[in-house]
Scaffold this active site. Structure first.
Site, short mmCIF file in Angstrom:
data_model
loop_
_atom_site.label_atom_id
_atom_site.label_comp_id
_atom_site.label_asym_id
_atom_site.label_seq_id
_atom_site.Cartn_x
_atom_site.Cartn_y
_atom_site.Cartn_z
N ASP A 143 4.50 5.47 5.99
CA ASP A 143 4.57 4.09 6.46
C ASP A 143 5.97 3.51 6.26
OD1 ASP A 143 2.04 5.01 5.79
OD2 ASP A 143 1.23 3.00 5.55
N GLN A 155 -6.30 -4.50 6.62
CA GLN A 155 -7.15 -3.38 6.24
C GLN A 155 -7.46 -2.45 7.41
OE1 GLN A 155 -10.47 -5.31 4.38
NE2 GLN A 155 -9.27 -6.09 2.69
N THR A 156 -6.47 -2.26 8.26
CA THR A 156 -6.64 -1.37 9.41
C THR A 156 -5.74 -0.14 9.32
OG1 THR A 156 -5.03 -2.73 10.60
CG2 THR A 156 -7.36 -3.15 11.04
N GLY A 157 -5.07 0.04 8.19
CA GLY A 157 -4.21 1.21 8.05
C GLY A 157 -2.99 1.14 8.95
N LEU A 158 -2.54 -0.08 9.28
CA LEU A 158 -1.37 -0.25 10.14
C LEU A 158 -0.13 -0.66 9.35
CD1 LEU A 158 -3.05 -2.11 13.16
CD2 LEU A 158 -2.32 0.28 13.06
N SER A 159 -0.20 -0.53 8.04
CA SER A 159 0.95 -0.77 7.15
C SER A 159 1.35 -2.23 7.06
CB SER A 159 2.15 0.08 7.59
OG SER A 159 1.82 1.43 7.62
N GLY A 160 0.36 -3.10 6.92
CA GLY A 160 0.66 -4.52 6.76
C GLY A 160 1.39 -4.83 5.47
N SER A 161 0.94 -4.24 4.35
CA SER A 161 1.59 -4.51 3.06
C SER A 161 3.02 -4.01 3.04
CB SER A 161 0.79 -3.85 1.93
OG SER A 161 -0.50 -4.38 1.83
N PRO A 181 -3.22 -6.78 11.73
CA PRO A 181 -4.62 -6.91 11.29
C PRO A 181 -4.80 -6.30 9.90
CG PRO A 181 -4.53 -6.17 13.57
CD PRO A 181 -3.12 -6.12 13.05
#
Length: 889
Positions: free
Chosen positions: A704, A655-661, A653
């Site tokens: 991350d 912009q949830t701070g789950l390290s998508g980038s 998801p």
């Protein structure tokens, strides 16, 4: 809005298989039955079957004729016939040994008399009285027209292996050894159709015929599974609880399969019944069409029974039930039967016409196959309307085409993968008989016939595109090989024809008419390698999982400590497809790189969520920084490997701070390292990823990237400064921590809470960095306290502290963050989420910099149910965290 995330089909299948395999492994000893071999078809063997004696046990004749000694020296091939030594099948002659000048009549299958080693067919012999004349007897080798002892099966030979599924042919093989065999018992199931509207008969007002239960029972039988009972259950909670309890109480029942009642309606009660009975739902929706509501759960049984009841709650529409059974249930039934290869079989095929893709979900499209003519691959034709209620679309289907989610179409002639769902012996695969084998080769002098021959090659298949270009390359190859052979002193002066083969789109060199010399073979191989055509290009796929900060962050970015976990719930995946024969590098736009929008407002919303540059900027910056790293470390990039196409996807998801980038960067980095064979140590990779993010303007700390490289649960200590392992001409390698892996099994049960459309997580850093650099006491002391909480967390893990202790630590971590950052920087939605978690009596904190939180429930499942309902009422998603123990990167 559903609180259940959509899970990829492969992930769902693997999750269910893991549970089914665990049930089988824990009970396999009690599952062994010794049965008559005539009842063994479809069963899985529980032990190896080894031949205790040879077959045949004697030298046997395979012709009607005359047996004699092959090295006998007799005049004019005259042998004396010993009529009393006649040996017939089932009535052998064993009373003596024939002399070298004697022969005896034998029948097919009969034991060859002692003293003989060869049989002459009756049609090659003439008999006058007691004299047999054998044509060319002196030229016949020993053993001609006989079967040696053990020639079919040697003593001690493994006939069938443990965990093999018995076929009709295997029954004959088993009979060599015994009339009975040890197999694993068949799995057992109960089947429920749910719904007030289904019945055994239809009426004009409200009832429809229940087609699901009989279909599912038949599908189970097709998978060699026994159905214990099948019922229709009303959309009533007490009725459902009673039915589920019946399945739980039946100690013979391995699996419960239901259809209906798993969607979002007020009468869709199956999920709540599972949870009420103490079950754990492992996934509640699939990212597929048809079959999105498919659910898998385990429910514990009575005390003392370690086996959970495996529950597959399938959608109510017949096609959805059939497809999800095929993809998820059937593999688990095979695993429960002992099959070590339970997954569906996959083949490539060519679509016969354009097929529109679904914009939201991957589709499993029903299709028939046709393999007529000389086509390289079978052609797939849609069975027509694909609505999930139309069971006729399954009737003629041979395969499920695995189509990705859209936009766009799959064009006619495209190659796609397909899962076989029919018995191909009963399918529409009616290829014409070939009276003679067709040639795999094609002369350059007859290039107009390209595409009409099958793909067969002596050398490995090539991977190129552009038929005309490759035809020119083939001509160039002839010249190049001829030159190389001349240089090496070979007599090969010219190649009269360079044969090629074609799939209609690409043309590849295969063989030459000229006799193959060592020099010629070496020259062709060398040239093929130089042209990039020597081997099949294999795609490289790597997955980086999302991460959650359990405690300590944001002190990781400020020289402190933190504990983080890699979670299997979400991931970013990169795919590198080599392109031999070209040095081009291509970046494929992914899900965050939209360039076409439904409206101006949609465009603005998309950019607000995904940024102006999307995800492709990360791939570009990554490759640039890898190039810089190789220059700094004096590594040569092996350009002979050709170019590649690099793409990404992500279900993390935004912009949830789950390290998508960083997930995109880490997974793509692993692909590029594998492709070029680069030496970039694991401890350097987080630094390299961090440099990429800094270059594109993403505010990030080291945690991350470290956890996505390490995997599992890791304690990170960044408090001890040390020299970075490598210097760079640009930004330095800044990650310099000490990492300790922790035992994830000691963690309390963790829950992930997140918002669908939060604000940019990076904005919540606000002015804290500036204040840190200026020596602000609130920030300095807060970061130090966050780091100190890590030590308390580790101590709680080591002593097995109750969940309440972890909640206390996480709450304190959140309090410190709120104090340092302030409510205006954290944002209204984030504050609402954290307040909701606190009001439910749970412990929680941000997973990263905002948009998602990690929570624990000190009072167990009842408190989780309170939290779940609060999330549903407030518009948040919630799910159980699954730790990804191992990293692919």
């Amino acid at each position: 809005m559903s609180t259940w995330p959509m899970v990829l089909v492969d992930d769902a299948m693997n999750a269910a298989l893991e549970k089914a395999t665990a049930v089988f492994e824990s009970t396999k000893t009690s599952r062994v039955d010794v049965i008559d071999i005539n009842n063994a078809v479809g069963r899985v063997l529980a032990q190896d079957v080894v031949a205790s004696s040879p077959h045949p046990a004697f030298v046997a004749s395979i012709m009607d004729g005359y047996a004699y000694k092959s090295d006998a020296t007799v005049e004019d091939n005259f042998f004396k016939l010993v009529e009393s030594a006649c040996s017939r099948a089932g009535a052998p002659w064993t009373d003596g040994t024939l002399k070298t000048s004697e022969c005896a009549y034998v029948t097919t299958g009969a034991r060859v008399p002692n003293g003989c080693d060869t049989v002459a067919p009756e049609e090659e012999c003439s008999v006058r009285g007691d004299v047999v004349t054998i044509t060319s007897a002196s030229a016949r080798p020993p053993g001609k027209w006989t079967r040696a002892v053990g020639s079919d099966i040697a003593s001690g030979h493994a006939l069938l292996s443990k965990r093999a599924r018995v076929s009709a042919f295997d029954v004959g093989i088993l009979r060599f050894e015994s009339t009975s065999v040890a197999t694993f018992r068949l799995p057992t199931v109960a089947v429920f159709s749910t719904g007030d509207e289904v019945g055994v008969v239809a009426d004009e007002s409200s009832k429809i015929i229940d087609t699901n239960a009989p279909m599912l029972v038949a599908l189970c039988e097709q998978e060699h599974t026994q159905c214990l009972f099948s019922e229709i259950v009303r959309d009533d909670k007490s009725a459902l609880v009673s039915a589920f309890t019946k399945a739980l109480a039946d100690t013979e029942c391995d699996v419960l399969i239901t259809s209906g009642g798993v969607s979002m309606g007020d009468r869709d009660l199956v999920k709540s019944v599972i949870e009420e009975l103490g079950g754990e739902i492992h996934f509640g929706r699939l990212a597929m069409k048809p079959g999105k509501p498919c659910t898998f759960a385990t429910i514990p049984r009575m005390k003392g029974d370690v086996r959970p009841l495996l529950v597959f709650a399938l959608p109510g529409n017949p096609v959805s039930a059939a497809v999800t059974f095929t993809l998820v249930v059937a593999p688990c039934l095979r695993a429960l039967s002992g099959d070590i290869n339970p997954k569906p079989r996959r083949i490539p095929c060519e679509v016969a016409h354009n097929i529109q893709l679904d914009a939201e979900r991957a589709e499993y499209h029903r299709a028939t196959l046709d393999w007529s003519g000389s086509a390289r691959l079978p052609k797939a034709t849609s069975t027509g309307g694909q609505i999930s209620s139309r069971l006729l679309s399954m009737r003629s289907a041979d395969v499920l085409l695995e189509l990705p989610k859209g936009p766009g179409t799959v064009s006619a002639g495209s190659t796609v993968s397909a899962l076989i769902i029919s018995d191909v012996r009963q399918s529409s695969l009616f290829a014409a008989k070939l009276e003679t084998p067709s040639s795999p080769s094609l002369s350059l002098h007859n290039a107009s016939a390209r595409g009409a021959v099958p793909l067969v090659s002596v050398f490995d298949d090539a991977c190129c595109d552009g038929s005309m270009r490759n035809l020119k390359r083939a001509v160039g190859l002839e010249e190049d090989v001829r030159r190389k052979c001349r240089e090496q002193g070979s007599a090969v002066d010219s190649l009269s024809t360079v044969y090629i083969f074609s799939d209609g789109a690409s043309t590849h060199v295969a063989l030459t008419e000229t006799a193959r010399t060592d020099e010629l073979t070496r020259a062709m191989t060398s040239t093929l390698t130089r042209l990039g055509n020597a081997s099949v290009a294999k795609q490289i796929t790597r997955r980086a999982y999302a991460r959650v900060g359990l405690v300590g962050n944001p002190s990781d970015g400020y020289g402190g400590k933190c504990i983080a976990a890699s979670i299997a719930n979400y991931y970013a995946e990169s795919v590198l497809m080599p392109t031999p024969g070209t040095s081009k590098i291509k970046f494929v736009p992914g899900p965050y790189d939209g360039n076409e929008y439904a409206s101006f407002e949609d465009m603005a919303t998309y950019i607000e969520q995904h940024g102006v540059d999307g995800g492709i900027r990360l791939l570009k910056s990554l490759c640039y920084n890898i190039h810089r790293y190789c220059l700094d470390t004096h590594q040569n990039i092996d350009r002979s490997r050709g170019g590649f196409t690099l793409s990404y996807t992500s279900n993390i998801p935004k912009q949830t701070g789950l390290s998508g980038s960083s997930g995109i960067i880490i997974s793509a980095m692993a692909c590029v390292i594998a492709f070029y064979g680069l030496d970039i140590p694991k401890e350097h990779r987080p630094s390299l990823a961090l440099r990429v993010e800094h270059d594109v303007g993403i505010n990030a700390g080291p945690m991350d990237r470290v956890i996505q490289v390490e995997g599992g649960v890791v304690h990170m200590d960044f408090s001890q400064k040390r020299e970075p392992p490598s210097k760079s001409s640009g930004a330095p390698l800044v990650v310099h921590g000490t990492y300790t892996h922790l035992n994830s099994s000691k963690l309390p049960k963790l829950y992930l809470v997140w918002a669908e459309n939060p604000s940019d997580s990076g904005k919540t850093h606000s002015t804290v960095k500036q204040r840190w650099n200026e020596g602000d006491e609130t920030v300095r002391n807060g970061m130090l306290s966050c780091a100190t909480l890590c030590d308390a967390y580790v101590e709680a893990l080591e002593r097995g502290a109750p969940t309440a202790r972890f909640a206390e630590i996480m709450n304190e971590n959140w309090n410190l963050r709120r104090l340092m950052f302030g409510d205006s920087a954290l944002g209204e939605l984030n504050l609402k989420m954290m307040q909701m978690i606190r009001e439910c009596g749970c412990g929680g904190k941000f997973t990263g910099s905002g948009g998602a939180a990690i929570a624990v429930c000190p009072n167990g499942e009842e408190q989780f149910e309170i939290l779940r309902r609060a999330c549903e009422a407030s518009g948040f998603n919630i799910e159980v965290v699954r730790i990804a123990e191992h990293s692919e990167c």
